[in-house]
Design a protein around this motif. Structure first.
Motif, short mmCIF file in Angstrom:
data_model
loop_
_atom_site.label_atom_id
_atom_site.label_comp_id
_atom_site.label_asym_id
_atom_site.label_seq_id
_atom_site.Cartn_x
_atom_site.Cartn_y
_atom_site.Cartn_z
N GLY A 250 45.89 7.60 46.47
CA GLY A 250 45.14 8.36 45.48
C GLY A 250 45.31 7.89 44.05
N ALA A 251 45.96 6.74 43.85
CA ALA A 251 46.23 6.26 42.50
C ALA A 251 44.96 5.86 41.74
N LEU A 252 43.86 5.63 42.48
CA LEU A 252 42.64 5.14 41.85
C LEU A 252 41.49 6.14 41.96
N ALA A 253 41.81 7.38 42.26
CA ALA A 253 40.76 8.36 42.50
C ALA A 253 40.26 9.06 41.24
N HIS A 254 41.02 8.99 40.16
CA HIS A 254 40.63 9.70 38.94
C HIS A 254 39.37 9.09 38.32
N VAL A 255 38.42 9.93 37.98
CA VAL A 255 37.18 9.49 37.34
C VAL A 255 37.29 9.76 35.84
N SER A 256 37.17 8.71 35.05
CA SER A 256 37.29 8.81 33.59
C SER A 256 35.89 8.83 32.95
N THR A 257 35.82 9.38 31.77
CA THR A 257 34.56 9.37 31.00
C THR A 257 34.59 8.32 29.89
N ASP A 258 35.59 7.44 29.90
CA ASP A 258 35.75 6.50 28.79
C ASP A 258 34.61 5.50 28.67
N VAL A 259 34.05 5.04 29.79
CA VAL A 259 32.93 4.10 29.70
C VAL A 259 31.78 4.73 28.92
N GLU A 260 31.41 5.94 29.28
CA GLU A 260 30.30 6.60 28.59
C GLU A 260 30.67 6.96 27.16
N ARG A 261 31.92 7.32 26.93
CA ARG A 261 32.35 7.68 25.58
C ARG A 261 32.20 6.49 24.63
N VAL A 262 32.57 5.31 25.10
CA VAL A 262 32.52 4.12 24.24
C VAL A 262 31.12 3.54 24.14
N THR A 263 30.42 3.46 25.27
CA THR A 263 29.11 2.78 25.29
C THR A 263 27.93 3.71 25.12
N ARG A 264 28.17 5.02 25.31
CA ARG A 264 27.09 6.01 25.28
C ARG A 264 26.09 5.79 26.41
N ARG A 265 26.59 5.19 27.50
CA ARG A 265 25.79 4.98 28.70
C ARG A 265 26.59 5.39 29.92
N ARG A 266 25.92 6.04 30.86
CA ARG A 266 26.58 6.42 32.11
C ARG A 266 26.96 5.15 32.88
N PRO A 267 28.17 5.11 33.43
CA PRO A 267 28.55 3.91 34.18
C PRO A 267 27.74 3.76 35.46
N LEU A 268 27.62 2.52 35.91
CA LEU A 268 26.84 2.20 37.11
C LEU A 268 27.56 2.66 38.37
N SER A 269 26.78 3.02 39.36
CA SER A 269 27.32 3.38 40.68
C SER A 269 27.30 2.16 41.59
N LEU A 270 27.96 2.27 42.74
CA LEU A 270 27.94 1.18 43.71
C LEU A 270 26.51 0.86 44.13
N ARG A 271 25.72 1.88 44.38
CA ARG A 271 24.32 1.67 44.79
C ARG A 271 23.58 0.86 43.74
N GLU A 272 23.77 1.20 42.48
CA GLU A 272 23.06 0.48 41.41
C GLU A 272 23.53 -0.95 41.28
N VAL A 273 24.82 -1.18 41.47
CA VAL A 273 25.34 -2.55 41.42
C VAL A 273 24.76 -3.39 42.55
N LEU A 274 24.71 -2.83 43.74
CA LEU A 274 24.16 -3.55 44.88
C LEU A 274 22.67 -3.83 44.69
N GLN A 275 21.95 -2.85 44.19
CA GLN A 275 20.50 -3.02 44.01
C GLN A 275 20.19 -4.05 42.93
N ALA A 276 21.10 -4.20 41.96
CA ALA A 276 20.89 -5.18 40.89
C ALA A 276 21.29 -6.59 41.31
#
Length: 277
Positions: A250-276
Motif C-alpha cells: 500500500g505504499a503507492l496507493a495515496h492519490v495526491s493533488t500536486d500535479v493539478e495544483r502545479v499545472t492546473r490540469r487534471r492528471p492523465l489516467s491509464l486509459r488516456e495514456v494508452l489511447q494517446a
C-alpha cells in the motif's frame, strides 16, 4: 537565469526541453552524446555524464537552475548521483529540481526508492535550494509489464498504485523551471488521478488494446524464480520484485493533488495514456 537539463535525450528531460524551447526559454542540455541531443531553438549542448565530476562541473558553470532527471538504473547509480550533485555545488548551481520517487525513504520497500532518498539528502546537504518531484511509478510502463502470454505477473497482491503519466511529470517540471521561486524548497508527490490494482490495470489494457490481458499474483519466491531466466544481478532482481511488493503493502496507493495544483490540469489516467500511445 541559466537553466540546465539532464536527460534531454529521454522522455521527461526531452519533453521539458521542448516545452521550454516553445516558451522561448533558453536552456543548456547536458547529454552524454552530443549527436543525440535534440535540435531546439535557443538551446546549447554540453557533454557530461553523472559519473564524470570534471566534465559535469564544466558543463554546469554559470548554471543557476538545474533539472536533474535521475539516472538510468544501475548498481552504482547513487554514487553517480552524489558525484554529480557535488559537481553542481562546485559549479555554483543555486537550485536543483530532482525527479525522485514517491516512496523515497531509507527503508523504502521499493529498493531504488532508498537511492532517491539518499540523493535528496545529498542535494540538501550541498547547500542548494531544491524542488523534489517524487514521482509514482509511470503509467507509461504498465503495458510493458504484460508478458508475451498476456499476463502481468508479480507479488502485488490486491494492492493499488496511483501511477502517474510521464507527460504530467514533465508538465510539473516545466512549471517549476519557469517559476522557480514559487517552488523553492518544496517537495511534490506526483501521482495519477486514481489508485488502481494490477487487475484493474490489466482490464484497462485489455479493453483499450482489444486483447486478453490478465493479472496473476505471484508469491515473492515465484517472482524471483520467474525472473531468473534473465540472469539479473541481485540488486536488479531485488528492484524488479520490490516494484510489486511496494504495491502490495500500500505504499503507492495515496492519490495526491500536486500535479493539478502545479499545472492546473487534471492528471492523465491509464486509459488516456494508452489511447494517446
Amino acid at each position: 537565469m541559466t537553466i540546465a537539463i539532464t536527460g534531454a535525450t529521454g522522455n521527461i528531460g526531452g519533453a521539458v526541453a521542448r516545452a521550454l524551447a516553445a516558451a522561448s526559454t533558453p536552456v543548456r542540455l547536458l547529454v552524454r552524446d552530443a549527436s543525440r541531443a535534440p535540435d531546439l531553438p535557443g538551446a546549447e549542448v554540453a557533454v557530461a555524464s553523472f559519473a564524470d565530476a570534471g566534465a559535469s562541473r564544466a558543463a554546469l558553470e554559470g548554471v543557476d537552475l538545474l533539472l536533474m532527471v535521475s539516472g538510468a538504473e544501475a548498481r552504482d547509480r547513487l554514487d553517480q548521483h552524489r558525484t554529480f550533485v557535488a559537481a553542481a555545488a562546485d559549479a555554483g548551481v543555486g537550485h536543483v529540481v530532482y525527479t525522485s520517487f514517491v516512496g523515497a525513504a531509507p527503508d523504502a520497500t521499493f529498493t531504488l526508492g532508498r537511492d532517491h532518498w539518499a540523493t535528496e539528502r545529498a542535494i540538501e546537504e550541498s547547500g542548494a535550494a531544491h524542488t523534489f518531484l517524487r514521482d509514482s511509478f509511470y503509467l507509461d510502463f504498465v503495458e510493458d509489464l504484460v508478458g508475451e502470454d498476456g499476463v502481468i505477473r508479480g507479488p502485488a497482491g490486491v494492492g493499488a498504485m496511483a501511477a502517474v503519466a510521464r507527460a504530467d511529470v514533465a508538465r510539473v517540471a516545466t512549471e517549476v523551471l519557469l517559476h522557480p521561486e514559487e517552488h523553492r524548497d518544496r517537495t511534490y508527490e506526483l501521482t495519477g488521478p486514481e489508485a488502481i490494482t494490477l487487475a484493474q490495470a490489466a482490464a484497462t489494457v485489455s479493453e483499450v488494446r482489444g486483447r486478453a490481458v490478465t493479472y496473476h499474483p505471484e508469491s515473492v519466491e515465484e517472482a524471483y524464480a520467474s525472473r531468473a531466466r534473465w540472469n539479473p544481478e541481485p540488486w536488479q532482481a531485488d528492484a524488479w520484485v520490490s516494484t510489486y511488493t511496494a504495491i502490495a503493502e500500500g505504499a503507492l496507493a495515496h492519490v495526491s493533488t500536486d500535479v493539478e495544483r502545479v499545472t492546473r490540469r487534471r492528471p492523465l489516467s491509464l486509459r488516456e495514456v494508452l489511447q494517446a500511445g
